[in-house]
Scaffold this active site. Sequence first.
Site, short mmCIF file in Angstrom:
data_model
loop_
_atom_site.label_atom_id
_atom_site.label_comp_id
_atom_site.label_asym_id
_atom_site.label_seq_id
_atom_site.Cartn_x
_atom_site.Cartn_y
_atom_site.Cartn_z
N ASP A 1 -7.93 -5.29 -0.09
CA ASP A 1 -8.40 -6.16 -1.17
C ASP A 1 -8.02 -7.62 -0.99
OD1 ASP A 1 -7.63 -3.36 -3.08
OD2 ASP A 1 -9.64 -4.18 -2.86
N HIS B 1 0.86 -1.19 0.00
CA HIS B 1 0.00 0.00 0.00
C HIS B 1 0.89 1.23 0.00
CE1 HIS B 1 -3.18 2.81 1.16
NE2 HIS B 1 -4.01 1.87 0.77
#
Length: 428
Positions: free
Chosen positions: A363, A306
């Site tokens: 996700d 991320h």
Amino acid sequence: MSETAKLIFRGKEYEFPVITGTEGEVAIDIAKLRAQTGAITLDDAYVNTGSTQSNITFLDGENGILLYRGYPIEQLAEHSTFLEVAFLLIYGYLPKQEEFEQFRHHITYHTMIHEDLKRLYDGFPKDSHPMATLSSMICTLSGYYVDSSDPLNARHREISIHRLLAKTPTIAAYSYKKSIGQPFIYPQNKLNYVQNFMNMMFSVPAEEYILDPIVEKALDLLLILHADHEQNCSTSTVRLVGSSRANLFAAISSGVNALWGPLHGGANQAVIEMLQHIHNEGGNAAKFIAMAKDKNSTFRLMGFGHRVYKNFDPRARIIKKAADDVLKKMGIKDPLLEIAMKLEEAALSDSYFIERKLYPNVDFYSGIIYRAIGIPTNMFTVMFALGRMPGWIAQWKEMIENPSMKIGRPRQIYMGAPRRDYIPVEKR
Ligand code: SDX
């Protein structure tokens, strides 16, 4: 005296103000940099660049903290509902009961779409990706509300926000029905937001559809967890498009397109496809971890890493637990969950991932739950868009209602050919 930052450039010293945020994060305000120094900054992919000051969402990537209007995501996940979180993000506070009922009424009574808009689905190939349909249909809404989509008109903003929140589930469910050749199911005003969406997705005229409360709660939780995430790729897209004073539907449609990419919201679909592939290849996690580390391989561990979180994504932590709970309650044993957990365990003990601070993101586990509740894989990113809708709207509204809003227009450094004269084709 407020804090400043000094810059020495070509023998001269310059001083710029420092802005400190609510949670102590700091920024150097370079609004006057070019005027004073003649130089601009260069920051590929805006890794170090703040685009705005915002009151909506706070992320602390080092400590895995996520706040919506100051409320910790863990508390909202446990105590709130998606529609209440939507109100909180858009209007900035938790509504009193009668305020919330009024909001819910507005959303409920705008869920139907124009019958002509329904006919547009006939033009889409049955296998077209539902994200293409979603962004097209949302942008097309501006064609049906020409008289009420002026971003500078407060009443137009209000009704466009209600229409968008209300119609997105209908548009999304219809694209699924179109893909499986089943009749579109009209919204039912007696149902709540999640019940109505699932009814439009899975009920058929031939028999009644009963929604399992476990499924309803799991989906409401996922929508809460996706609701906003400050200035990510798709939200920045919504802000940039909205800054030209394009209408809300056009701005959000652009955000849907940005979210579609596998490096962003499209990752939830890519994760399940990756896990399915690993399963089909015998479930050898080590082999795929090695591929993810190999610079010569284009393979990435989807759902990992991320830009902001350099610690656990707090949403991933909640979703991982929820995935386990939902599968247990539903008596489902999904081999892909086992593979996901094996991958996570292997990656989190591998120096490549540790050094790069790569952790599971929102996700990585969400697709496991979507699968368990019957959402088809190619609808996963649509589910992300459904969840992110209030966040996009809140960010757009904050920008549009800011009296000092300006059109977004980054600069560049030109590295192309120096000035040269045109050469007629016969002399080339
Ligand atoms: C979302 O911004 C948001 O808030 C987004 C989001 C939201 O709610 O809006 O949180 C939603 O988009 C989550 C991210 C979903 N995407 C994925 O899961 C795709 C896989 N992850 C990556 O591609 C990547 O981690 C990103 C895109 C998420 C972040 O990319 P960055 O910040 O540009 O980091 P990078 O690509 O420069 O990677 C840094 C290093 C590189 O190695 P080196 O060049 O230093 O040797 O880490 C490596 C990368 O190769 N790396 C990975 C990896 N992610 C990064 N290696 C293997 N597998 C991965 N998943």
